[in-house]
Design a protein around this motif. Structure first.
Motif, PDB file in Angstrom:
ATOM      1  N   TRP A   1     -50.203 -51.778  12.469  1.00 27.37           N
ATOM      2  CA  TRP A   1     -49.579 -52.550  11.590  1.00 27.37           C
ATOM      3  C   TRP A   1     -48.088 -52.310  12.094  1.00 27.37           C
ATOM      4  O   TRP A   1     -47.417 -52.746  11.402  1.00 27.37           O
TER       5      TRP A   1
ATOM      6  N   VAL B   1     -51.814 -59.904   4.825  1.00 25.44           N
ATOM      7  CA  VAL B   1     -52.423 -58.101   4.835  1.00 25.44           C
ATOM      8  C   VAL B   1     -53.210 -58.315   4.414  1.00 25.44           C
ATOM      9  O   VAL B   1     -54.392 -57.316   4.196  1.00 25.44           O
TER      10      VAL B   1
ATOM     11  N   PHE C   1     -45.153 -55.771   3.207  1.00 19.43           N
ATOM     12  CA  PHE C   1     -45.651 -56.147   3.410  1.00 19.43           C
ATOM     13  C   PHE C   1     -45.862 -57.021   2.014  1.00 19.43           C
ATOM     14  O   PHE C   1     -47.165 -58.212   2.265  1.00 19.43           O
TER      15      PHE C   1
ATOM     16  N   CYS D   1     -53.208 -53.668   8.299  1.00 14.13           N
ATOM     17  CA  CYS D   1     -51.996 -53.600   7.372  1.00 14.13           C
ATOM     18  C   CYS D   1     -52.867 -53.149   6.208  1.00 14.13           C
ATOM     19  O   CYS D   1     -51.924 -52.945   5.279  1.00 14.13           O
TER      20      CYS D   1
END
Length: 541
Positions: free
Chosen positions: A374, A462, A531, A468
């Motif tokens: 991530w 995401v 994000f 993530c």
């Protein structure tokens, strides 16, 4: 100045060329601008010269920096015929393997909804056969999506609308509403789910988008494209995936175009300083050339490495990191440090595509082992976001122009566009000019959403990236914990009597509350920008 108007699938549109036409040939006089000469190079799949009226001619597509010294005369081939007069082999979009998703981002506990070539698919893990399966995402009962279902205790895919269950072969194994002493309706052909051939290669699930019985064992005859570097233990590179609000064609063009990197991604990607710097960003002429183009794609070379387009989805390039003299290299020539760019572009529907990427390298491998995926994806998504809006608008503008040919809408006069032109030529010559959607769509693009929705990371990356998604949940939990600690600290100070706690302790508790609150606010902003949504203002970079 006349514009070269041969077949749109054969010639490249350029205002640097004017033509005079005779009965048997087309003559090309000297370019108007003496510092450029445009040659058109077209490679047939058998790499043979075209023959017509007893004369042989080659059509080349490349750019030379030297001025034209003589008038060139070439006779373009018939674009719809091979050299032997037979009809050219048309690219069949439904007779190739397509990457669906990296298995590192697939949860074996749940079914996953995916779309390829406009086909609604469900990807799920069959623990009875220890294989990933790809079905049509439609229950034969009432057409509910199987991707919203579950995998039951016996490892079957269950539709949660009425409980119908299917095994890995698509056979219906249970219809709860059918009487046990009645006819076995679950064995009827109409109760089965369509199963697409699938396999796993390079830790990616691939699908063959044709469920005709003749392709049931297609994996024995034709395997997905093999990229050796992805299985080479001396190379390492984590994978990523993302959905984009623009089409497969625009995505591939963008990835084949290194000339945009110092501009669209300024400050995000390291760019070598050219010998002659003409602007702040450091753009410069690029030596790029399509060496071979046929039904299967094309090979290309540039100053810093070699590239391959494997139709319809894969574009990968090799970079010699140690090379600094600007001369071209071949894939067989090994260097101490090599970087490979592996891009997989999947047509989803008009105006939508999926991107799977990896950057295998044989240096700094230890970094990939200790840094979570991530963290890499934060930087990679920022790069992807920095030209996302440009590409979305570009696609809509081309559609609005209603150009019958991409080359009629775009002006591509330099070598840096050689691969983009090569891809468009492949698409026109072999792919029918566009993705074959089998009539499922009208061809119109979906409307443009607001910029914040267009560049949303959460729903396009995401939720489909296991690393993530886990990091997002963990950071959100930490944010709540910091807020809670801040409130608790203030509450303790507020309810404690003055003589029961010292001033030092009170000051410490208040300071801790302020720090926790400030940290939670910073973390909330970090989560949102990395994000969810991070705009990129080119004017202020």
């Amino acid at each position: 100045m006349d514009v070269l108007r041969a077949s749109s699938s054969t010639l490249v549109h350029s205002p640097y060329i004017s033509t005079t036409t005779t009965r048997n040939k087309t003559q090309f006089p000297k370019p108007i601008f003496h510092h450029l000469k445009l040659k058109l190079i077209v490679f047939d799949s058998s790499f043979t010269l075209f023959e017509r009226n007893g004369s042989k001619s080659r059509l080349f597509m490349t750019l030379s920096s030297s001025p034209a010294s003589t008038t060139e005369s070439i006779e373009p081939p018939m674009p719809e015929l091979e050299a032997d007069g037979r009809e050219k082999k048309r690219f069949d979009w439904y007779s190739h393997w397509y990457p669906v998703m990296p298995i590192c981002d697939l949860d074996k506990r749940v079914p996953h909804a995916k779309k390829v070539l406009g086909l609604d698919l469900v990807v799920w893990w069959d623990r009875n056969e220890n294989e990933w399966k790809v079905f049509d995402d439609t229950c034969p009962h009432r057409l509910a999506p199987l991707s919203d279902g579950r995998i039951d205790q016996w490892g079957r895919l269950q539709c949660v609308y009425h409980g119908w269950c299917f095994n890995g072969n698509g056979d219906c194994k249970l219809i709860p509403q059918a009487p046990l002493d009645g006819p076995p309706v679950h064995t009827f052909k109409e109760a089965c789910v369509t199963v697409y051939p699938s396999t796993v290669q390079h830790d990616i699930v691939w699908v063959w988008p044709n469920a005709d019985p003749q392709y049931k064992d297609i994996i024995m005859k034709k395997k997905p494209p093999y990229i050796p570097v992805l299985d080479d233990p001396s190379f390492s590179g984590p994978m990523g995936n993302r959905e984009f609000p623009f089409g497969y064609e625009v995505l591939l063009e963008n990835l084949m175009d290194p000339a945009h990197l110092p501009y669209a991604h300024y400050g995000l990607i390291f760019n070598l300083t050219p010998k002659v710097k003409v602007d702040r960003e450091g753009g410069s002429p690029l030596g790029m050339e399509v060496e071979k183009l046929d039904n299967n794609g094309f090979n290309g070379k540039q100053d810093w490495g070699c590239s391959y387009f494997i139709a319809p989805c894969i574009y990968h390039a090799f970079i010699d990191v140690d090379q600094r003299n600007g001369s071209a290299i071949s894939e067989t020539k090994k260097s101490n440090r090599r970087l490979c760019l592996v891009f997989m572009c999947i047509p989803v529907s008009p105006g939508k595509s999926r991107f799977i990427w990896s950057f295998p390298k044989n240096f700094g491998v230890w970094i990939d082992k200790i840094v979570p995926r991530w963290m890499f994806h934060i930087g990679q998504n920022l790069i992807l976001d920095s030209d996302l809006y440009l590409l979305h608008v570009q696609e809509h503008k081309i559609m609005e122009l209603e150009a019958t040919n991409w080359q009629e809408a775009c002006f591509v006069p330099t070598k840096s566009d050689a691969f983009v032109v090569g891809f468009r030529r492949w698409l026109n010559k072999y792919g029918g000019g566009t993705v074959d959607w089998k009539g499922k769509f009208s061809g119109a693009l979906p409307p443009s959403p607001l910029r914040e929705q267009l560049m949303d990371r959460y729903w396009t990356h995401v939720v489909t990236c296991k690393s993530c998604n886990t990091a997002h949940k963990g950071l959100k939990t930490l944010e709540v914990m910091l807020q809670t600690m801040s409130v608790i600290s203030i509450g303790i100070v507020a309810v404690t009597k003055q003589n029961m706690i010292s001033m030092v302790a009170k000051s410490t508790m208040v300071s801790m509350a302020i720090i926790c609150f400030a940290a939670s606010k910073w973390l909330a902003q970090f989560i949102y920008k990395n994000f969810h949504y991070h705009d990129y203002k080119h004017a202020f970079v």
